[in-house]
Structures are given as structure tokens and as C-alpha cells.
Motif scaffolding. Structure first.
Motif, PDB file in Angstrom:
ATOM      1  N   THR A  28      28.559  40.282  40.265  1.00 14.53           N
ATOM      2  CA  THR A  28      28.986  38.681  40.789  1.00 14.53           C
ATOM      3  C   THR A  28      30.064  38.083  39.835  1.00 14.53           C
ATOM      4  N   GLY A  29      30.180  38.381  38.749  1.00 17.35           N
ATOM      5  CA  GLY A  29      31.426  37.937  37.705  1.00 17.35           C
ATOM      6  C   GLY A  29      32.570  38.386  38.228  1.00 17.35           C
ATOM      7  N   GLY A  30      32.727  39.781  38.372  1.00 16.70           N
ATOM      8  CA  GLY A  30      33.919  40.602  38.873  1.00 16.70           C
ATOM      9  C   GLY A  30      34.190  40.004  40.354  1.00 16.70           C
ATOM     10  N   ILE A  31      33.517  39.933  41.178  1.00 21.69           N
ATOM     11  CA  ILE A  31      33.868  39.555  42.589  1.00 21.69           C
ATOM     12  C   ILE A  31      34.460  38.064  42.464  1.00 21.69           C
ATOM     13  N   ALA A  32      33.597  37.053  41.755  1.00 21.53           N
ATOM     14  CA  ALA A  32      34.040  35.711  41.680  1.00 21.53           C
ATOM     15  C   ALA A  32      35.511  35.738  41.154  1.00 21.53           C
ATOM     16  N   LEU A  33      35.658  36.339  39.767  1.00 26.27           N
ATOM     17  CA  LEU A  33      36.809  36.256  39.296  1.00 26.27           C
ATOM     18  C   LEU A  33      37.916  36.892  40.086  1.00 26.27           C
ATOM     19  N   GLY A  34      37.463  38.112  40.593  1.00 30.24           N
ATOM     20  CA  GLY A  34      38.491  38.789  41.564  1.00 30.24           C
ATOM     21  C   GLY A  34      39.110  38.052  42.502  1.00 30.24           C
ATOM     22  N   ALA A  35      38.141  36.895  43.255  1.00 36.39           N
ATOM     23  CA  ALA A  35      38.619  36.169  44.308  1.00 36.39           C
ATOM     24  C   ALA A  35      39.785  35.276  43.854  1.00 36.39           C
ATOM     25  N   LEU A  36      39.619  34.815  42.706  1.00 39.70           N
ATOM     26  CA  LEU A  36      40.665  33.883  41.960  1.00 39.70           C
ATOM     27  C   LEU A  36      41.771  34.632  41.571  1.00 39.70           C
ATOM     28  N   VAL A  37      41.647  35.876  41.134  1.00 36.90           N
ATOM     29  CA  VAL A  37      42.765  36.560  40.798  1.00 36.90           C
ATOM     30  C   VAL A  37      43.719  37.084  42.020  1.00 36.90           C
ATOM     31  N   GLY A  38      42.974  37.427  43.126  1.00 41.23           N
ATOM     32  CA  GLY A  38      43.618  37.691  44.457  1.00 41.23           C
ATOM     33  C   GLY A  38      44.511  36.343  44.731  1.00 41.23           C
ATOM     34  N   LEU A  39      44.058  35.098  44.713  1.00 45.01           N
ATOM     35  CA  LEU A  39      44.586  33.978  44.886  1.00 45.01           C
ATOM     36  C   LEU A  39      45.896  33.951  44.086  1.00 45.01           C
ATOM     37  N   GLY A  40      45.951  34.176  42.786  1.00 42.96           N
ATOM     38  CA  GLY A  40      46.632  34.081  41.777  1.00 42.96           C
ATOM     39  C   GLY A  40      47.852  35.179  42.029  1.00 42.96           C
ATOM     40  N   ARG A  41      47.486  36.268  42.686  1.00 47.38           N
ATOM     41  CA  ARG A  41      48.702  37.353  42.809  1.00 47.38           C
ATOM     42  C   ARG A  41      49.302  36.912  44.226  1.00 47.38           C
ATOM     43  N   ILE A  42      48.942  36.176  45.048  1.00 44.36           N
ATOM     44  CA  ILE A  42      49.774  35.912  46.030  1.00 44.36           C
ATOM     45  C   ILE A  42      50.366  34.341  45.918  1.00 44.36           C
ATOM     46  N   ILE A  94      33.256  42.208  33.774  1.00 39.39           N
ATOM     47  CA  ILE A  94      33.814  41.461  34.467  1.00 39.39           C
ATOM     48  C   ILE A  94      35.257  41.410  34.606  1.00 39.39           C
ATOM     49  N   ILE A  95      36.014  41.213  33.072  1.00 40.92           N
ATOM     50  CA  ILE A  95      37.334  41.252  33.125  1.00 40.92           C
ATOM     51  C   ILE A  95      38.233  42.453  33.621  1.00 40.92           C
ATOM     52  N   PHE A  96      37.382  43.623  33.624  1.00 42.89           N
ATOM     53  CA  PHE A  96      37.900  44.818  34.046  1.00 42.89           C
ATOM     54  C   PHE A  96      37.894  44.942  35.422  1.00 42.89           C
ATOM     55  N   GLU A  97      36.625  44.752  36.151  1.00 42.99           N
ATOM     56  CA  GLU A  97      36.493  44.922  37.661  1.00 42.99           C
ATOM     57  C   GLU A  97      37.123  43.989  38.357  1.00 42.99           C
ATOM     58  N   ALA A  98      37.316  42.555  37.900  1.00 44.25           N
ATOM     59  CA  ALA A  98      38.053  41.689  38.542  1.00 44.25           C
ATOM     60  C   ALA A  98      39.428  42.142  38.750  1.00 44.25           C
ATOM     61  N   THR A  99      40.120  43.002  38.259  1.00 41.15           N
ATOM     62  CA  THR A  99      41.334  43.341  38.346  1.00 41.15           C
ATOM     63  C   THR A  99      41.391  44.079  39.739  1.00 41.15           C
ATOM     64  N   TYR A 100      40.307  44.877  39.796  1.00 41.63           N
ATOM     65  CA  TYR A 100      40.226  45.740  40.863  1.00 41.63           C
ATOM     66  C   TYR A 100      39.674  45.117  42.293  1.00 41.63           C
ATOM     67  N   PHE A 101      38.834  44.370  41.969  1.00 43.62           N
ATOM     68  CA  PHE A 101      38.410  43.324  43.204  1.00 43.62           C
ATOM     69  C   PHE A 101      39.623  42.431  43.555  1.00 43.62           C
ATOM     70  N   GLY A 102      40.184  41.911  42.524  1.00 46.09           N
ATOM     71  CA  GLY A 102      41.381  40.972  42.806  1.00 46.09           C
ATOM     72  C   GLY A 102      42.386  41.672  43.763  1.00 46.09           C
ATOM     73  N   GLU A 103      42.684  43.043  43.729  1.00 42.68           N
ATOM     74  CA  GLU A 103      43.762  43.501  44.676  1.00 42.68           C
ATOM     75  C   GLU A 103      43.112  43.663  45.819  1.00 42.68           C
ATOM     76  N   ILE A 104      41.921  43.789  46.008  1.00 44.69           N
ATOM     77  CA  ILE A 104      41.084  43.836  47.381  1.00 44.69           C
ATOM     78  C   ILE A 104      41.316  42.489  48.080  1.00 44.69           C
ATOM     79  N   PHE A 105      40.873  41.531  47.262  1.00 46.06           N
ATOM     80  CA  PHE A 105      41.183  40.103  47.774  1.00 46.06           C
ATOM     81  C   PHE A 105      42.585  39.918  48.117  1.00 46.06           C
ATOM     82  N   ARG A 106      43.517  40.425  47.232  1.00 42.84           N
ATOM     83  CA  ARG A 106      44.804  40.123  47.602  1.00 42.84           C
ATOM     84  C   ARG A 106      45.355  40.509  49.057  1.00 42.84           C
ATOM     85  N   ALA A 107      44.881  42.162  49.321  1.00 40.56           N
ATOM     86  CA  ALA A 107      45.292  42.673  50.541  1.00 40.56           C
ATOM     87  C   ALA A 107      44.655  41.900  51.701  1.00 40.56           C
ATOM     88  N   GLY A 108      42.986  41.333  51.418  1.00 40.06           N
ATOM     89  CA  GLY A 108      42.468  40.581  52.220  1.00 40.06           C
ATOM     90  C   GLY A 108      43.258  39.410  52.895  1.00 40.06           C
TER      91      GLY A 108
END
Lengths: 218, 238
Positions: A28-42, A94-108
Motif C-alpha cells: 500500500t505504501g509503495g504503490i501510493a508513494l510510487g504513484a506520486l514518484v511517477g508523477l514527479g518523473r514526468i 516503502i522507500i525502496f519499492e516506490a522507486t520500482y512502482f514509480g517507473e511503472i506508473f511513469r510508463a503508464g
């Protein structure tokens, strides 16, 4: 054949419960943070884009094990008191997995073409409607297979919390093995349990991938 | 507020700790390279078996990839290390347990077998990206199945999947840190050992992070040369 497993099944499954809890918080933490990280990456704003990109590239180059240790050492200093290993493990995951989820969200996010939103606008939809009914559902369906796959990886990764003494599934198994000395059946049992869960997960992921391909979504 | 923490970055170069980190790095590199050799060749073989015309070989290869990908690497490592020798029976297992440096060999083997399943998946994707016409064209020149794979399809697929293989090669160094759990004194193990002796684990693990980053950047540098060398002309890079 599984006599040592049967004798300690309560203790072992308690460990599996800890593994499930850890996975739940990490996901839950990793996906939530990852969604934000993905936004930040674009993001077009370099003050957002650059630090986020640095964070993602930094973490993705490190072994998870080392990140777990690092948070285990740093958290008590930040908190000013000893913390239980579960909390520091959850934060590390959370900090670690968010970077991996973030890249998935970015691609999405990036898979959504401008034409698609333009077409939605031209039918008279507002921005919220476009996002709610067109963009988010399509991006989500495209990301779903990768999100499931990464969730399986995260589930497997939680076993590494072993190293900071957290009594999850593998740690408890090794405790039992030290007493019973039945390595084949005990580690075989852990392997089978993990396999069943991950195998089903990977089948679900593949199902959505096939479905996406058939409907021309992927 | 809280308890004060006295930073002591000196542990990174004070002896013997500085040399421990370097020794750990050397072992990390060794495990990564040796594991990669196993993963590369075994992974190519498994990946190729998945597309052969023989049903049982296909079944074996896909069962292999499913099993190795769906069990955490830590569990695999423990299984090979603690249960592995016992699989050979009581007396022979005891002899295996007496091998000096057994944990290092097990770590290399386990890492190789695990990464092979990932290489095999990339290999399969590589084969899938080669059009069926190519296979027919090769066979029409009179080559046998074996010759087709050996001289045309496998080299071609390998060149297509060089970028994902680069990522796997980077990952193998990161995954080698798990070997510390069976007592292999690689880089992460050493940073933890410094903590046990000095209670300055934060500085030691931060130092280890820096070393992993330098290692990763070096590997990326080297691999970009390899990628350019093997790039198929006319195909877009990543």
C-alpha cells in the motif's frame, strides 16, 4: 514426510502472518508513494523532476538488503529512541519499492497519448470527466500486469527482513530448523508456500496481459 | 532531545575496517561474475529449450523458470545451503559440508541458477521478436534445427536482448548481497561486521552504498560499450 513442519505449524504460520502484514504495508505504501514518484518523473518542473529522478536512480542501484540495514541504523537516530524492526523494515520497503512502482506508473502515464484526451475534450467532457472516465481507466489497465508482477516481487522481497531479526516466515523457519535439523522439509515447505502464492499471482498478471493484448489495449 | 549520535566517518578508512570493505567489494565482484557465467549459459540453454519442438524439453524449461522465479532468492539460497548437501544422502552430505568455503560456492551456484531463469525469460522474448519468416528462410538454406539455433537464431536473439541482459548483469551484483545470510563476507556483510565491532553501522552502510553506486556506474559504462558493439544496425536503441 513433513513431520517437523506439522509439529511447528502454528509457529511457522504465525511467521507467514508477519510476512503478509509486512507485504500489505510495503505494497500500500509503495504503490501510493510510487504513484506520486511517477508523477514527479514526468513533471516539467525541474525542481521536482531532478530530485525525484536522483532518488529513483540512487535507490535502484542499491541492494535492498543494504537499504534495509541502512534504515535499521538510521531510524533510531531520527526517532531518538530504539524502534522495533518491523517499523524500520516497513519504511525501508516503502522507500525502496516506490522507486520500482514509480517507473511503472511513469510508463503508464506516458502511454496516454495527447490525441486521446483531445478526443475526450472534443465530445464536451470536462477535465475531471476525461481523467475519471477515459485516462485513468486506460492507464490503469495498461499498468495492471506490471503492477501485479512487481507486487509479487515485493512479496518475495519481504523475506529479506530476515536480516534485521524480524520474525517473518523465513526467520521462523530457520529458528525451527536450528532445533529440528530437518532442512529439506522445512525450507521445502517455505518454498512451496511462496511458490503457490507467487505462481497464482503471475498467472493473474498474465491473464490481464493477454486480455489487454486481445482488446488492443497494450 | 533523544539520544545524541556521534558520527565517526573514520571507520571507513581506519584499519582494519577500510580494508574489510575493499575485501568485501572484491568478493561481491567475484560472486557476481562467476554467478553470471552460470546464469548466462544456463539461461540461454533453458530459454532455447522453451521454444524447441520437443514437448518434454519445453515442459522442463518452463517448469524451471516458473519454480525459480516464484520462490524468493533467500529461500532458494537457504535450501541449497542447508538442505542441498542432505539431498545427496547422509554420508556424502556430511563430506560436502566439510568443504572449505562451501558457502561461497553455494552462493555462486544459487545466484547463477536463479538469474538463469530470468535470462531464459529474456531469451524467450528475444526469440518471439524474430519473425517466423526468418526461421523458414534459415531452414530453406538446408540448415538443420541445431544449426539454425546455433548459428542464426541464438546469436540474433542475444543481440536483440543485450539491453535487458545488461540490467540483469547489474542486478546480479545487487542480489549477491543476499549471500551474507549464509556468512559469505561480501560487501554488505562487511558493513554489518563493522557495525558489530564499532557500533557505527550507519557510516559503514553509507560507505557500502557509495561503493555499490561506483560499482554500478562502472558496470553501466562497460556495458554501454558492449551494447554499442552488439547493436543490430538499423534498430532503435533503448
Amino acid at each position: 514426510m513433513f513431520d517437523a513442519v506439522a509439529r511447528n505449524i502454528g509457529f511457522l504460520m504465525g511467521g507467514f502472518g508477519v510476512t503478509l502484514q509486512l507485504s500489505f504495508f510495503a505494497l500500500t505504501g509503495g504503490i501510493a508513494l510510487g504513484a506520486l514518484v511517477g508523477l514527479g518523473r514526468i513533471s516539467k518542473n525541474k525542481w521536482i523532476y531532478r530530485p525525484i529522478t536522483l532518488y529513483v536512480n540512487f535507490i535502484r542501484n542499491l541492494p535492498l538488503l543494504l537499504v534495509i540495514f541502512w534504515f535499521y541504523f538510521v531510524m533510531p537516530i531520527i526517532a531518538g529512541r530504539p524502534l522495533n524492526p518491523f517499523l524500520s523494515a516497513v519504511i525501508a520497503f516503502i522507500i525502496f519499492e516506490a522507486t520500482y512502482f514509480g517507473e511503472i506508473f511513469r510508463a503508464g502515464y506516458q502511454s496516454i497519448s495527447k490525441d486521446l484526451s483531445a478526443a475526450a475534450y472534443s465530445t464536451g467532457m470536462t477535465y475531471t470527466q476525461t481523467a475519471r472516465y477515459i485516462l485513468v481507466p486506460i492507464a490503469f489497465r495498461r499498468m495492471l500486469p506490471s503492477l501485479i508482477t512487481q507486487s509479487i516481487v515485493t512479496f518475495q522481497d519481504t523475506s529479506l527482513a530476515f536480516v534485521i531479526g524480524l520474525q517473518e516466515f523465513v526467520r521462523r523457519t530457520s529458528i525451527v530448523d536450528n532445533l529440528e535439523v530437518r532442512s529439506i522439509q522445512l525450507y521445502g515447505f517455505v518454498a512451496i508456500v511462496f511458490f503457490i502464492f507467487c505462481f497464482i499471482g503471475s498467472k493473474i498478471s498474465r491473464h490481464f496481459e493477454e486480455k489487454g493484448r486481445k482488446t488492443g489495449l497494450l | 532531545m533523544g539520544f545524541a549520535y556521534d558520527f565517526d566517518w573514520g571507520v571507513l578508512w581506519r584499519q582494519p575496517y577500510g580494508i574489510w570493505l575493499l575485501q568485501g567489494l572484491w568478493l561481491t565482484i567475484k560472486i557476481g561474475f562467476l554467478g553470471w557465467i552460470i546464469a548466462f549459459f544456463w539461461g540461454i540453454l533453458i530459454g532455447t529449450l522453451r521454444v524447441t519442438p520437443w514437448r518434454w524439453l519445453r515442459f522442463f524449461a518452463s517448469a524451471y523458470t516458473e519454480i525459480f522465479r516464484n520462490i524468493p532468492f533467500l529461500v532458494q539460497l537457504f535450501f541449497w545451503y542447508y538442505a542441498g548437501p542432505m539431498l545427496f544422502g547422509e554420508t556424502f552430505g556430511r563430506q560436502i559440508n566439510q568443504i572449505v568455503g562451501l558457502n561461497f560456492y553455494v552462493a555462486v551456484l544459487a545466484l547463477g541458477l536463479y538469474t538463469a531463469s530470468r535470462v531464459a525469460e529474456h531469451m524467450r522474448a528475444g526469440f518471439a521478436s524474430i519473425s517466423p519468416d526468418q526461421y523458414q528462410a534459415v531452414l530453406s538454406t538446408g540448415m538443420t534445427q541445431y544449426q539454425m539455433y546455433r548459428y542464426v537464431i541464438i546469436p540474433y536473439a542475444l543481440r536483440i536482448i543485450t539491453p535487458p541482459l545488461t540490467t540483469e548483469f547489474l542486478t546480479i551484483f545487487k542480489n549477491s548481497s543476499v549471500a551474507m545470510t549464509i556468512g559469505v563476507a561480501e560487501l554488505t556483510f562487511m558493513s554489518y561486521r563493522i557495525d558489530a565491532e564499532t557500533f557505527h553501522g550507519l557510516e559503514a552502510t553509507t560507505g557500502a552504498m557509495a561503493i555499490y553506486l561506483v560499482l554500478g556506474l562502472t558496470v553501466v559504462r562497460v556495458m554501454s560499450i558492449v551494447e554499442n558493439r552488439f547493436k543490430i544496425p538499423g534498430m532503435v536503441g533503448r
